[in-house]
Design an enzyme around this catalytic site. Sequence first.
Site, PDB file in Angstrom:
ATOM      1  N   GLU A   1       0.801  -1.213   0.000  1.00 10.27           N
ATOM      2  CA  GLU A   1       0.000   0.000   0.000  1.00 10.27           C
ATOM      3  C   GLU A   1       0.837   1.268   0.000  1.00 10.27           C
ATOM      4  O   GLU A   1       0.519   2.243  -0.689  1.00 10.27           O
ATOM      5  CB  GLU A   1      -0.957   0.014   1.197  1.00 10.27           C
ATOM      6  CG  GLU A   1      -2.156  -0.917   1.073  1.00 10.27           C
ATOM      7  CD  GLU A   1      -1.862  -2.382   1.384  1.00 10.27           C
ATOM      8  OE1 GLU A   1      -0.710  -2.689   1.765  1.00 10.27           O
ATOM      9  OE2 GLU A   1      -2.765  -3.217   1.235  1.00 10.27           O
TER      10      GLU A   1
ATOM     11  N   HIS B   1     -11.963  -4.419   9.850  1.00 11.09           N
ATOM     12  CA  HIS B   1     -12.466  -4.197   8.489  1.00 11.09           C
ATOM     13  C   HIS B   1     -13.705  -3.318   8.454  1.00 11.09           C
ATOM     14  O   HIS B   1     -14.440  -3.335   7.452  1.00 11.09           O
ATOM     15  CB  HIS B   1     -12.796  -5.544   7.830  1.00 11.09           C
ATOM     16  CG  HIS B   1     -11.633  -6.167   7.112  1.00 11.09           C
ATOM     17  ND1 HIS B   1     -10.431  -6.397   7.712  1.00 11.09           N
ATOM     18  CD2 HIS B   1     -11.476  -6.606   5.838  1.00 11.09           C
ATOM     19  CE1 HIS B   1      -9.600  -6.964   6.845  1.00 11.09           C
ATOM     20  NE2 HIS B   1     -10.211  -7.099   5.699  1.00 11.09           N
TER      21      HIS B   1
HETATM   22  C1  LIG Z   1      -2.941  -4.742   4.225  1.00 14.48           C
HETATM   23  C2  LIG Z   1      -4.036  -5.426   3.515  1.00 14.48           C
HETATM   24  N1  LIG Z   1      -4.236  -5.182   2.215  1.00 14.48           N
HETATM   25  C3  LIG Z   1      -5.228  -5.805   1.556  1.00 14.48           C
HETATM   26  C4  LIG Z   1      -6.040  -6.694   2.196  1.00 14.48           C
HETATM   27  C5  LIG Z   1      -7.171  -7.413   1.430  1.00 14.48           C
HETATM   28  N2  LIG Z   1      -6.828  -8.824   1.294  1.00 14.48           N
HETATM   29  C6  LIG Z   1      -7.304  -9.723   2.144  1.00 14.48           C
HETATM   30  S1  LIG Z   1      -6.647 -11.234   1.897  1.00 14.48           S
HETATM   31  C7  LIG Z   1      -5.726 -10.695   0.606  1.00 14.48           C
HETATM   32  C8  LIG Z   1      -4.824 -11.649  -0.115  1.00 14.48           C
HETATM   33  C9  LIG Z   1      -3.770 -12.172   0.770  1.00 14.48           C
HETATM   34  O1  LIG Z   1      -3.115 -13.239   0.150  1.00 14.48           O
HETATM   35  P1  LIG Z   1      -2.093 -14.163   0.917  1.00 14.48           P
HETATM   36  O2  LIG Z   1      -1.270 -13.355   1.848  1.00 14.48           O
HETATM   37  O3  LIG Z   1      -1.360 -14.935  -0.099  1.00 14.48           O
HETATM   38  O4  LIG Z   1      -2.982 -15.125   1.810  1.00 14.48           O
HETATM   39  P2  LIG Z   1      -4.067 -16.192   1.342  1.00 14.48           P
HETATM   40  O5  LIG Z   1      -5.375 -15.495   1.332  1.00 14.48           O
HETATM   41  O6  LIG Z   1      -3.665 -16.724   0.033  1.00 14.48           O
HETATM   42  O7  LIG Z   1      -4.057 -17.222   2.406  1.00 14.48           O
HETATM   43  C10 LIG Z   1      -5.957  -9.355   0.375  1.00 14.48           C
HETATM   44  C11 LIG Z   1      -5.349  -8.584  -0.710  1.00 14.48           C
HETATM   45  C12 LIG Z   1      -5.819  -6.900   3.566  1.00 14.48           C
HETATM   46  N3  LIG Z   1      -6.588  -7.702   4.282  1.00 14.48           N
HETATM   47  N4  LIG Z   1      -4.798  -6.274   4.189  1.00 14.48           N
END
Ligand SMILES: Cc1ncc(C[n+]2csc(CCOP(=O)(O)OP(=O)(O)O)c2C)c(N)n1
Lengths: 334, 334, 329, 329
Positions: free
Chosen positions: A67, A136
Amino acid sequence: MSAAEAITRRTTYRDAVRDGLRQALLRDPRVFLMGEDIGRYGGCFAVTKGLLEEFGEARIRDTPLSESAFVGAGIGAALGGLRPIVEIMTVNFSLLALDQILNTAATLCHMSGGQFPVPLVIRMATGAGRQVAAQHSHSLEGWYSHIPGLRIAAPATIDDAAGMLAAALACRDPVIIFEHMNLYNSQGELTAAAASADLEHAAIRRPGRDVSLITYGASLFKCLTAADQLAMHGIEAEVIDLRVLRPLDAKTVIESVQRTRRAVIVDEGWRSVGIAAEISARVMEQAFYDLDAPVQRVCSVEVPVPYAKHMEEAALPQVAQIVAAVASMFNHGQ
Amino acid sequence: MSAAEAITRRTTYRDAVRDGLRQALLRDPRVFLMGEDIGRYGGCFAVTKGLLEEFGEARIRDTPLSESAFVGAGIGAALGGLRPIVEIMTVNFSLLALDQILNTAATLCHMSGGQFPVPLVIRMATGAGRQVAAQHSHSLEGWYSHIPGLRIAAPATIDDAAGMLAAALACRDPVIIFEHMNLYNSQGELTAAAASADLEHAAIRRPGRDVSLITYGASLFKCLTAADQLAMHGIEAEVIDLRVLRPLDAKTVIESVQRTRRAVIVDEGWRSVGIAAEISARVMEQAFYDLDAPVQRVCSVEVPVPYAKHMEEAALPQVAQIVAAVASMFNHGQ
Amino acid sequence: MTAMPPPVVTREHGLHLLSQMLRIRCFEDRCAELYSAGKIRGFLHLYNGEEAVAVGVMQSLQPVDAIAGTYREHGHALARGIGMRTLMAELLGKEAGCCRGRGGSMHIFDAATRFYGGNAIVGGSLPLAIGLGLAEKLHDRKAIAVCFFGEGAVAEGEFHESMNLAALWSLPVLFVCENNYYAMGTAWARSEVQTSLLAKVAGYCMRGESIDGMDVLAVETVANQLVRDVRAQRTPAFLEARTYRFRAHSMYDPQLYRSKDEVKGWEERGPLIRLTSRLKEAGLMTEDDFQRLQSSANAEVDDAVQFAEQATIEPVEELQRFVYAEETL
Amino acid sequence: MTAMPPPVVTREHGLHLLSQMLRIRCFEDRCAELYSAGKIRGFLHLYNGEEAVAVGVMQSLQPVDAIAGTYREHGHALARGIGMRTLMAELLGKEAGCCRGRGGSMHIFDAATRFYGGNAIVGGSLPLAIGLGLAEKLHDRKAIAVCFFGEGAVAEGEFHESMNLAALWSLPVLFVCENNYYAMGTAWARSEVQTSLLAKVAGYCMRGESIDGMDVLAVETVANQLVRDVRAQRTPAFLEARTYRFRAHSMYDPQLYRSKDEVKGWEERGPLIRLTSRLKEAGLMTEDDFQRLQSSANAEVDDAVQFAEQATIEPVEELQRFVYAEETL
Ligand SMILES: Cc1ncc(C[n+]2csc(CCOP(=O)(O)OP(=O)(O)O)c2C)c(N)n1
Ligand SMILES: Cc1ncc(C[n+]2csc(CCOP(=O)(O)OP(=O)(O)O)c2C)c(N)n1
Ligand SMILES: [Mg+2]
Ligand SMILES: [Mg+2]
């Protein structure tokens, strides 16, 4: 169909925002979008769905989870002559980019003596009410409006959802547009008025003579409902949609309060040190002698928003509270 | 010499803070300090000078430039049973750690259903007035006080500088202590009262019957000066030092305003959506009918603070403005 | 993926691992149903396909160890030993939930098992784990901190800052990156230019291993070595578990970013299928055994749902409790 | 430090480089005096000892290129061609300053030379440079962005995020890390466990070079190659310049963290001494030449100070100008 040519038609807030983005991309080759999952995924709230296919990867840029860097990159790109529209998926993640927003975007034009305006638009989803719990469910748009150098917009209506973006792109300042998550599915008429949406004025969404309900964003609809209920009791509420939280259109607010002599501010943000406090203070300063009763605030309870439905509802401002706040003023005033 | 045993003695604010830190380190082996350049360098404002030599590297931990990680590490260490005192060199850099502060430190206790209180103390220098320009002159303590779950302290006096830390360590909540940079060199008496400094109450630093000057931090001294000047014109100002911005001691404020019937709030933060707005709104809600004149705010002009001395002075609240604001109330009220 | 000789496993332990994974799978499937029925709300991120990671790693942990995770943490919570009833009650927003129904799916916390969440900010729990490790170090205790996170977190600044701090200060922290190749709809290679996690880890002089996260025995074996070393040497280590999520990112995801075939390919190598056939082939488990484990998992989930459905909600008057801690220190 | 054959340099170019460095040295020394005299206020971070980096790198840049830096940026501003008068006027808080006296020492900006500061947040200008590079890429122009930062910024999350973005998106950005071995009082090895910057850079698959930042000819040569490649190939590159600051971090620093001997050792290998003796030994410069450059630098600084002292201050009524931009687009 551009907002300007629009014949009134029924649409959703989501589609109205998308339409605004499409128009901007079509109108100006310097415009591009950047954010997490806006492309392949189609946008966390499906707002940007289809734009990647239409405009390609160079202009619809999926970013990694970074971000601070991609908001900062938006600032740099704006300085480099582009017109970036950066999406931070939700306001909840924007804290990670706040240094770039406050210390650079908001500051650069002034501290460079006017040399470097930052024509950057940041969009974020905001708000609670979907049981997504403490991390959230923030409503920080009022809080952001503390910061000089930013313009803070909070479209509540379909016209504003479609039209405010053009106004944001037409100015050279950093503008943050807060879209309430609960509005994306809302339906309404998109009218020609969208084309003249500005970043200057509050709007009176319902005229009334007895009390001013001052609000913005998704709470507008709670206020309109409350106004209907109050009308059944013979109280005519004027409902003001602030639309822009910074700079604040104090004139519209004050003139309304001078007419109605009473005001209740409704804000989904936490109560203390929020935009509701600011409006109360402005009324104090500019319309004190016109008031028949002290200004009241109906805001979120000052707790992290809980998951359980009944607890979440209790944490957020509800129609019944707005009605009760207004009613109490008349009881007291009489 | 511990604050408790203190015989009144003359000292500086800087030494008083250091004394508070030393006492905490001596008293409780779980206490440790962590921050940028607090050890070898001796602290950016020389507050922590000598502590590394006295307590060693394990407890006086220099960190790399990683605000988010070391603040988050403070949260984790608190959860792990330690009592971290984290220094963020100045509030200007704290934005980089704001996600950890808001989304974790402030939220964890509530969202875990009370299982995980976060007994973390964060100290930061704050304020303007040293010509360090836009990115180094923020006064965001009022803004931070929007956030439920945090306790926000702003020691203005020598006793509070020495004593508030112990109160912060005695509670299990995240406490942020804002120390105004311009106070470090200030001198005064350290008295036994330091030992009973709490995180609950505002303090009346000068009683008066005609107007309440409500302030905190370095602006306290501007208010006291203004009060002296006003006294020469026959106006007796009561000066209230808020001490703690969250939770706010509204009772002391309201009772004072009910006595004096007039209030001016003085805050070095930006005016809109700041702590001054909150206090004005509280007075509106709780003492409207007691007021002889609308509450006024004397705050910083809403600009990034400029470097040039005359411009910086013009941006910050000054004694003359406080006096003028009070005077205007009497003119109007008559 | 990596070819290694099948680690030796006893029947008892093999069945234990399988039953742990089955419990999680069964729990997650039921959650999906409850979500469709509107009983679970908000965001729901399921762990189907990744069970071997949580189960494999947890085997080496002790009750004193501290754990931090993400919003996709049901599996970790169950594998850590948080009761299924309290977990399900949390998801249904009931007071009997581990967080009184305040946290929901993304915020599971449990002081008794040192389970520190449950964090809905990507990367947000990494600094926390650093602090938990620091506490162990400064207290001179023998516990370690383990931090689970998705590969999406690797792009965040907090990953970088936390890795450096852990290594610089020699903290007993095990970083477990669950690389399921997608962060929402963003494929790993579209978010990082350096796709070798171990190459990144070298930038922090930290020991790292990469394993097939679909093979619970491999996870267990390597995690066991790392945990032992972290505990003994008080230095951090990094474990990449290559895995895959079988379901959507959350319940709102149309999965436009990956093909059905890709998903199918991974499903065929899934952790349950893998262990089941391995145990059967080695003659350590019969189909009857399997059915027994399956029904026992089902029964446990049934019981948890029943418990949760019947549980009461927190009185709304308690809304403002715990904004601040109730006792002082 | 690294032994490389002395690059070929003409008398003219050698004198040019020396004069640029002398201007900076002379300017900085005068700033220190003006600070003691209370004419410059706020924070003041001087560049003494590091002149070869800014001067060496700037040689390859074109007017279209964009530059971002830190609070220790007087040298870069001068080497970039910002007039000394407007720079000194800025430090004295005068309206004739490049930022009307609003920025001061830490915030030098100049649109005419595409000098984007001047950033007092460590690491804060890295994302900015990414965006400037992105603008060049999307505009399909041939300019590049260059970002100067101290080694202290490497620990910040923004470094990590920015490096990845630049590499992932193939942006024309040159990262110049001025490794002067201290971030305020924190020695490099006490802030990073991996002290090889190039090892870190490998974590982003980015080309990197490390050079002796006290040798302006070496800096120029390597920077020239990198700039050429960044410009031609539209991919980022990383340059570590090993250098040292001769003065305190800022004017408030008692320098408890390093020994006088250490400072002295570096001073003896300083960039001015180095180039001076090299030019003299090669017979390219006489002592007279040197004296002439020295006095010309002095004269320029005298003139700038005089200009700045006589300049007027911005009317206080203008305080609220430029919070928002004055024209719309
Ligand atoms: C700082 C932040 N940015 C964006 C999000 C929105 N978001 C939630 S889960 C996610 C993907 C995360 O992927 P990963 O770390 O690979 O975990 P996975 O869901 O694959 O287990 C995003 C972009 C968030 N929760 N926190
Ligand atoms: C984010 C942030 N944290 C802390 C500071 C305070 N600070 C100013 S300069 C500095 C040291 C930076 O060192 P380095 O990046 O190596 O640059 P140098 O001063 O050596 O040129 C620190 C800690 C800051 N300005 N910004
Ligand atoms: Mg993933
Ligand atoms: Mg340095």
